[in-house]
Design an enzyme around this catalytic site. Structure first.
Site, PDB file in Angstrom:
ATOM      1  N   GLY A  12      11.701  44.716  28.682  1.00  0.00           N
ATOM      2  CA  GLY A  12      11.569  46.125  28.285  1.00  0.00           C
ATOM      3  C   GLY A  12      11.319  47.016  29.481  1.00  0.00           C
ATOM      4  O   GLY A  12      10.428  47.871  29.452  1.00  0.00           O
ATOM      5  N   ALA A  13      12.128  46.834  30.527  1.00  0.00           N
ATOM      6  CA  ALA A  13      11.862  47.560  31.782  1.00  0.00           C
ATOM      7  C   ALA A  13      12.804  48.739  31.996  1.00  0.00           C
ATOM      8  O   ALA A  13      12.877  49.285  33.086  1.00  0.00           O
ATOM      9  CB  ALA A  13      11.923  46.594  32.956  1.00  0.00           C
ATOM     10  N   SER A  14      13.531  49.139  30.958  1.00  0.00           N
ATOM     11  CA  SER A  14      14.431  50.279  31.109  1.00  0.00           C
ATOM     12  C   SER A  14      13.690  51.613  31.035  1.00  0.00           C
ATOM     13  O   SER A  14      14.242  52.649  31.411  1.00  0.00           O
ATOM     14  CB  SER A  14      15.498  50.240  30.006  1.00  0.00           C
ATOM     15  OG  SER A  14      14.897  50.034  28.755  1.00  0.00           O
ATOM     16  N   ASN A  90       6.558  42.702  28.169  1.00  0.00           N
ATOM     17  CA  ASN A  90       6.205  44.103  27.900  1.00  0.00           C
ATOM     18  C   ASN A  90       7.014  44.708  26.753  1.00  0.00           C
ATOM     19  O   ASN A  90       6.560  45.641  26.095  1.00  0.00           O
ATOM     20  CB  ASN A  90       6.419  44.902  29.200  1.00  0.00           C
ATOM     21  CG  ASN A  90       6.447  46.389  28.988  1.00  0.00           C
ATOM     22  OD1 ASN A  90       5.406  47.031  28.879  1.00  0.00           O
ATOM     23  ND2 ASN A  90       7.643  46.964  28.893  1.00  0.00           N
ATOM     24  N   SER A 143      -2.517  45.595  23.675  1.00  0.00           N
ATOM     25  CA  SER A 143      -2.853  46.989  23.357  1.00  0.00           C
ATOM     26  C   SER A 143      -4.299  47.041  22.886  1.00  0.00           C
ATOM     27  O   SER A 143      -4.823  46.054  22.343  1.00  0.00           O
ATOM     28  CB  SER A 143      -1.960  47.510  22.227  1.00  0.00           C
ATOM     29  OG  SER A 143      -2.465  48.732  21.726  1.00  0.00           O
ATOM     30  N   TYR A 156       1.427  46.477  13.814  1.00  0.00           N
ATOM     31  CA  TYR A 156       1.338  46.654  15.269  1.00  0.00           C
ATOM     32  C   TYR A 156       0.043  46.007  15.783  1.00  0.00           C
ATOM     33  O   TYR A 156       0.065  45.232  16.749  1.00  0.00           O
ATOM     34  CB  TYR A 156       1.378  48.148  15.607  1.00  0.00           C
ATOM     35  CG  TYR A 156       1.414  48.426  17.098  1.00  0.00           C
ATOM     36  CD1 TYR A 156       2.606  48.325  17.823  1.00  0.00           C
ATOM     37  CD2 TYR A 156       0.262  48.774  17.790  1.00  0.00           C
ATOM     38  CE1 TYR A 156       2.636  48.569  19.189  1.00  0.00           C
ATOM     39  CE2 TYR A 156       0.283  49.022  19.157  1.00  0.00           C
ATOM     40  CZ  TYR A 156       1.470  48.922  19.852  1.00  0.00           C
ATOM     41  OH  TYR A 156       1.489  49.162  21.211  1.00  0.00           O
TER      42      TYR A 156
HETATM   43  P1  NAP Z   1       8.832  52.387  25.285  1.00  0.00           P
HETATM   44  O1  NAP Z   1       8.760  53.526  26.227  1.00  0.00           O
HETATM   45  O2  NAP Z   1       9.233  52.627  23.870  1.00  0.00           O
HETATM   46  O3  NAP Z   1       9.815  51.264  25.920  1.00  0.00           O
HETATM   47  C1  NAP Z   1      10.047  50.084  25.203  1.00  0.00           C
HETATM   48  C2  NAP Z   1      10.834  49.131  26.054  1.00  0.00           C
HETATM   49  O4  NAP Z   1      11.000  47.902  25.318  1.00  0.00           O
HETATM   50  C3  NAP Z   1      12.237  49.625  26.376  1.00  0.00           C
HETATM   51  O5  NAP Z   1      12.584  49.166  27.666  1.00  0.00           O
HETATM   52  C4  NAP Z   1      13.105  48.940  25.317  1.00  0.00           C
HETATM   53  O6  NAP Z   1      14.453  48.710  25.752  1.00  0.00           O
HETATM   54  C5  NAP Z   1      12.385  47.612  25.215  1.00  0.00           C
HETATM   55  N1  NAP Z   1      12.637  46.926  23.934  1.00  0.00           N
HETATM   56  C6  NAP Z   1      12.361  47.347  22.676  1.00  0.00           C
HETATM   57  N2  NAP Z   1      12.722  46.419  21.779  1.00  0.00           N
HETATM   58  C7  NAP Z   1      13.231  45.376  22.497  1.00  0.00           C
HETATM   59  C8  NAP Z   1      13.786  44.128  22.136  1.00  0.00           C
HETATM   60  N3  NAP Z   1      13.887  43.738  20.855  1.00  0.00           N
HETATM   61  N4  NAP Z   1      14.237  43.305  23.116  1.00  0.00           N
HETATM   62  C9  NAP Z   1      14.154  43.685  24.425  1.00  0.00           C
HETATM   63  N5  NAP Z   1      13.632  44.859  24.817  1.00  0.00           N
HETATM   64  C10 NAP Z   1      13.192  45.701  23.864  1.00  0.00           C
HETATM   65  O7  NAP Z   1       7.426  51.610  25.220  1.00  0.00           O
HETATM   66  P2  NAP Z   1       6.155  51.640  26.194  1.00  0.00           P
HETATM   67  O8  NAP Z   1       5.252  52.706  25.738  1.00  0.00           O
HETATM   68  O9  NAP Z   1       6.579  51.605  27.614  1.00  0.00           O
HETATM   69  O10 NAP Z   1       5.457  50.274  25.769  1.00  0.00           O
HETATM   70  C11 NAP Z   1       5.650  49.074  26.488  1.00  0.00           C
HETATM   71  C12 NAP Z   1       4.677  48.034  25.970  1.00  0.00           C
HETATM   72  O11 NAP Z   1       3.336  48.510  26.107  1.00  0.00           O
HETATM   73  C13 NAP Z   1       4.848  47.690  24.487  1.00  0.00           C
HETATM   74  O12 NAP Z   1       4.627  46.309  24.291  1.00  0.00           O
HETATM   75  C14 NAP Z   1       3.764  48.506  23.805  1.00  0.00           C
HETATM   76  O13 NAP Z   1       3.356  47.946  22.588  1.00  0.00           O
HETATM   77  C15 NAP Z   1       2.671  48.423  24.856  1.00  0.00           C
HETATM   78  N6  NAP Z   1       1.680  49.499  24.755  1.00  0.00           N
HETATM   79  C16 NAP Z   1       2.082  50.804  24.856  1.00  0.00           C
HETATM   80  C17 NAP Z   1       1.123  51.800  24.720  1.00  0.00           C
HETATM   81  C18 NAP Z   1       1.471  53.254  24.825  1.00  0.00           C
HETATM   82  O14 NAP Z   1       0.615  54.071  24.491  1.00  0.00           O
HETATM   83  N7  NAP Z   1       2.664  53.625  25.275  1.00  0.00           N
HETATM   84  C19 NAP Z   1      -0.226  51.453  24.514  1.00  0.00           C
HETATM   85  C20 NAP Z   1      -0.570  50.130  24.414  1.00  0.00           C
HETATM   86  C21 NAP Z   1       0.387  49.152  24.544  1.00  0.00           C
HETATM   87  P3  NAP Z   1      15.634  49.806  25.477  1.00  0.00           P
HETATM   88  O15 NAP Z   1      15.334  50.979  26.388  1.00  0.00           O
HETATM   89  O16 NAP Z   1      16.867  49.087  25.875  1.00  0.00           O
HETATM   90  O17 NAP Z   1      15.552  50.165  24.026  1.00  0.00           O
END
Ligand code: NAP
Length: 247
Positions: A12-14, A90, A143, A156
Site C-alpha cells: 500500500g505504498a502508492s 501497511n 492502529s 476495522y
Molecule cells: P490510504 O491513504 O487510503 O492508502 C491505502 C493504501 O493501501 C494505498 O496504497 C492502496 O493502494 C493500498 N491498498 C488498499 N487496499 C489494498 C489491497 N487490497 N491490496 C493492496 N494494497 C491495497 O491509507 P493510509 O491512511 O495511508 O493508511 C495506511 C495504513 O495505516 C492502513 O493499514 C491504515 O489502517 C493504517 N492507519 C491509518 C490511519 C490514518 O489515520 N490514516 C490511522 C491508523 C492506522 P491503491 O492506491 O492502489 O488503492
C-alpha cells in the site's frame, strides 16, 4: 539493522502512510518494492521519487487479500532484487459503515480479508526468504483502534487488534531466525483514508487528540525506521498518536 543497501517491501505504498514509509526507507538507502492495488500511476510516481535517493525502486500490483497474487508478487520481488530484508505491512482499507446495526456482512469480511489476512499473506510469502538469510525486520501498521476501539467501526478495530495479536505471536516464533516483528499503532494521520471520512466524524476525532492535530505520514515513517534500526526491540506496539489514549 543498517537500512542502507537493504531490500524493503512496503504494501500500500502508492499513497498516504505507505508512500511516506517507502520514501523514508529510500532516503535511508534501502531499495524499495512498492505494492499497490489500483493506483499504478501514483505508485509509479513514488518509485520515481525514490530513485532520486540513488536506490532501486519498482512497483508491484497485488491485492494483499489474495494469497496467490501475493506469492507471485514476492517471487517477482526476489527475482528482481535478490532478497527481502524488511517488510512493512501497511495496505489497509477504512470501512464505509461504522455502526454494528448498519455493517453489511460482506463489508465485515472484506475489512478482515484486506486488513488482517492481507498482512498474514504477505508475511507468510516473505518469511521463507528472511529465514534463508537468518535476518529480517517486519513492521505491521496497526492502529489506535486496535487498542481502544474508537469510532471507525468494530470490523476495522477487530482487524487492527488482530494485527497486534499476530505481531506478539510471530515475534516469539521468528526470534530464532533473527527476525524481529513489531507494530506501529498510529492515531489519526492526515491521509486520504481520513480525509474521505464525513466532516462531522473528522472533527470529533480531531477533538479527541490531546495534541489537537492529526499526525503526518512522515511521523509514522520515523517510528518505522526506529523499529528497524533498534535490534533489541521485538513484539512491541509503538503508539504514534498525539497522546490519544482515552475516549
Ligand atoms: P490510504 O491513504 O487510503 O492508502 C491505502 C493504501 O493501501 C494505498 O496504497 C492502496 O493502494 C493500498 N491498498 C488498499 N487496499 C489494498 C489491497 N487490497 N491490496 C493492496 N494494497 C491495497 O491509507 P493510509 O491512511 O495511508 O493508511 C495506511 C495504513 O495505516 C492502513 O493499514 C491504515 O489502517 C493504517 N492507519 C491509518 C490511519 C490514518 O489515520 N490514516 C490511522 C491508523 C492506522 P491503491 O492506491 O492502489 O488503492
Amino acid at each position: 539493522m543498517e537500512i542502507s543497501n537493504k531490500v524493503s517491501v512496503i504494501t500500500g505504498a502508492s499513497r498516504g502512510i505507505g508512500k511516506a514509509i517507502a520514501l523514508r526507507l529510500a532516503k535511508e538507502g534501502s531499495h524499495v518494492a512498492i505494492n499497490y492495488v489500483r493506483n499504478k500511476e501514483k505508485a509509479g510516481e513514488v518509485a520515481s521519487l525514490a530513485t532520486k535517493y540513488g536506490v532501486k525502486a519498482k512497483i508491484y500490483r497485488a491485492d494483499v487479500s489474495d494469497f496467490k497474487s501475493v506469492k507471485a508478487m514476492i517471487e517477482n520481488i526476489v527475482n528482481d532484487f535478490g532478497r527481502i530484508d524488511i517488510l512493512v505491512n501497511n495496505a489497509g482499507i477504512m470501512p464505509s459503515h461504522h455502526s454494528i446495526l448498519d455493517i453489511p456482512i460482506e463489508e465485515w469480511k472484506r475489512v478482515i480479508d484486506v486488513n488482517l489476512t492481507g498482512y498474514f499473506n504477505v508475511i507468510k510469502a516473505s518469511v521463507p526468504y528472511m529465514i534463508k538469510n537468518m535476518e529480517g525486520k517486519i513492521i505491521n501498521i496497526a492502529s489506535v483502534a486496535g487498542k481502544m476501539g474508537g469510532t471507525v467501526g468494530p470490523h476495522y478495530a477487530a482487524s487492527k487488534a488482530g494485527i497486534i495479536g499476530m505481531t506478539f505471536s510471530m515475534a516469539q516464533e521468528l526470534l530464532r531466525y533473527n527476525i524481529t516483528v513489531n507494530a506501529v499503532a498510529p492515531g489519526p494521520i492526515e491521509t486520504e483514508l481520513i480525509s474521505n471520512l464525513p466532516d462531522e466524524l473528522k472533527d470529533r476525532i480531531r477533538k479527541r487528540v490531546p495534541m489537537g492535530r492529526f499526525g503526518t505520514p512522515e511521523e509514522v515513517a520515523e517510528a518505522v525506521v526506529f523499529l528497524i534500526k533498534c535490534d533489541y526491540v521485538t513484539g512491541e506496539v509503538l503508539d504514534v498518536n498525539g497522546g490519544y489514549y482515552m475516549d
